[in-house]
Write a protein that holds these residues in place. Structure first.
Motif, PDB file in Angstrom:
ATOM      1  N   UNK A  92     -12.417  40.988   7.477  1.00  0.00           N
ATOM      2  CA  UNK A  92     -11.027  40.843   7.901  1.00  0.00           C
ATOM      3  C   UNK A  92     -10.635  41.955   8.875  1.00  0.00           C
ATOM      4  N   UNK A  93     -11.065  43.174   8.578  1.00  0.00           N
ATOM      5  CA  UNK A  93     -10.796  44.304   9.475  1.00  0.00           C
ATOM      6  C   UNK A  93     -11.415  44.058  10.859  1.00  0.00           C
ATOM      7  N   UNK A  94     -12.645  43.583  10.880  1.00  0.00           N
ATOM      8  CA  UNK A  94     -13.313  43.291  12.158  1.00  0.00           C
ATOM      9  C   UNK A  94     -12.578  42.185  12.920  1.00  0.00           C
ATOM     10  N   UNK A  95     -12.095  41.187  12.196  1.00  0.00           N
ATOM     11  CA  UNK A  95     -11.363  40.096  12.840  1.00  0.00           C
ATOM     12  C   UNK A  95     -10.017  40.566  13.390  1.00  0.00           C
ATOM     13  N   UNK A 164      -4.478  24.345  10.320  1.00  0.00           N
ATOM     14  CA  UNK A 164      -3.138  24.896  10.546  1.00  0.00           C
ATOM     15  C   UNK A 164      -3.133  26.416  10.762  1.00  0.00           C
ATOM     16  N   UNK A 165      -4.251  27.060  10.478  1.00  0.00           N
ATOM     17  CA  UNK A 165      -4.346  28.520  10.630  1.00  0.00           C
ATOM     18  C   UNK A 165      -5.778  28.863  11.039  1.00  0.00           C
ATOM     19  N   UNK A 166      -6.109  30.154  11.013  1.00  0.00           N
ATOM     20  CA  UNK A 166      -7.475  30.545  11.369  1.00  0.00           C
ATOM     21  C   UNK A 166      -8.180  31.164  10.151  1.00  0.00           C
ATOM     22  N   UNK A 167      -9.368  31.662  10.395  1.00  0.00           N
ATOM     23  CA  UNK A 167     -10.231  32.178   9.331  1.00  0.00           C
ATOM     24  C   UNK A 167      -9.588  33.338   8.571  1.00  0.00           C
ATOM     25  N   UNK A 168      -8.727  34.083   9.225  1.00  0.00           N
ATOM     26  CA  UNK A 168      -8.086  35.219   8.549  1.00  0.00           C
ATOM     27  C   UNK A 168      -7.291  34.776   7.331  1.00  0.00           C
ATOM     28  N   UNK A 169      -6.630  33.621   7.417  1.00  0.00           N
ATOM     29  CA  UNK A 169      -5.874  33.114   6.263  1.00  0.00           C
ATOM     30  C   UNK A 169      -6.810  32.861   5.084  1.00  0.00           C
ATOM     31  N   UNK A 170      -7.963  32.265   5.345  1.00  0.00           N
ATOM     32  CA  UNK A 170      -8.929  31.995   4.265  1.00  0.00           C
ATOM     33  C   UNK A 170      -9.404  33.290   3.622  1.00  0.00           C
TER      34      UNK A 170
END
Length: 192
Positions: A92-95, A164-170
């Motif tokens: 998540x930090x890298x994203x 509806x969102x991107x990978x960060x939400x997951x």
């Protein structure tokens, strides 16, 4: 309420935490595979991330089982779940800093799955501590349901959420599931 009903209620609390954790892990595994494929267009890299998500639990199940036999299983479950979140936080930090590179995702997934491998043997051993023998078959069915949710329910949910969102939400959802799992694990006490 008799002792057997109380034991099964404790099991259901522990099981609900495992179910939530399983769905969260499945969201991340599926979502990261899709993310890698979208970024690189290579199915082989997607397969590598999926392999790194599931291989450690296969390879480390025997050593994790030995640990579950020798140490407090609740502590192993809490440690495994909490330390597994470290790998996801890294991704998540890298994203958040931009696009995560494949090697960063591979490192994060590996860290997460290595520590998550502590969970299953400790969880399954705890069930035999909590329940009387006559409830093992009912509990086994629920355990299989929770384990299957990772492969059946999570991809459907992840596909919807990625629309509806991107990978960060997951990743955020999966990290939040750790709080649920840890709190349910700590709430369950072994019967005396």
């Amino acid at each position: 309420m008799n002792k057997t009903e109380k034991s099964f209620q404790k099991f259901l609390l522990l099981w609900s935490g495992d179910f939530v954790s399983s769905v969260g892990s499945g969201l991340t595994s599926f979502g990261l595979g899709v993310y890698i494929f979208q970024q690189t267009g290579k199915a082989s890299l997607m397969a590598l991330v999926t392999l790194l998500a599931f291989l450690p639990s296969l390879l480390l199940s025997a050593p994790a089982g030995v640990l579950a036999d020798h140490y407090d299983r609740r502590i192993l479950m809490v440690m495994g779940d909490s330390l597994s979140a470290v790998g996801l936080l890294f991704i998540l930090f890298c994203l958040m800093r931009g696009e995560a590179q494949v090697w960063q995702i591979c490192v994060g997934v590996s860290i997460s799955s290595v520590f998550a491998s502590l969970l299953e043997p400790a969880y399954k051993s705890t069930i035999t501590d909590l329940l009387p023998r006559e409830q093992f078959s009912k509990a086994s069915g629920l355990v299989q349901l929770a384990g299957s949710a990772k492969y059946l329910l999570s991809p459907i949910l992840a596909g919807f959420l990625l629309g509806i969102a991107d990978i960060r939400l997951l990743l955020i959802i999966d990290i939040c599931t750790f709080f649920v799992t840890v709190s349910t694990t700590l709430a369950v006490r072994k019967p005396q």
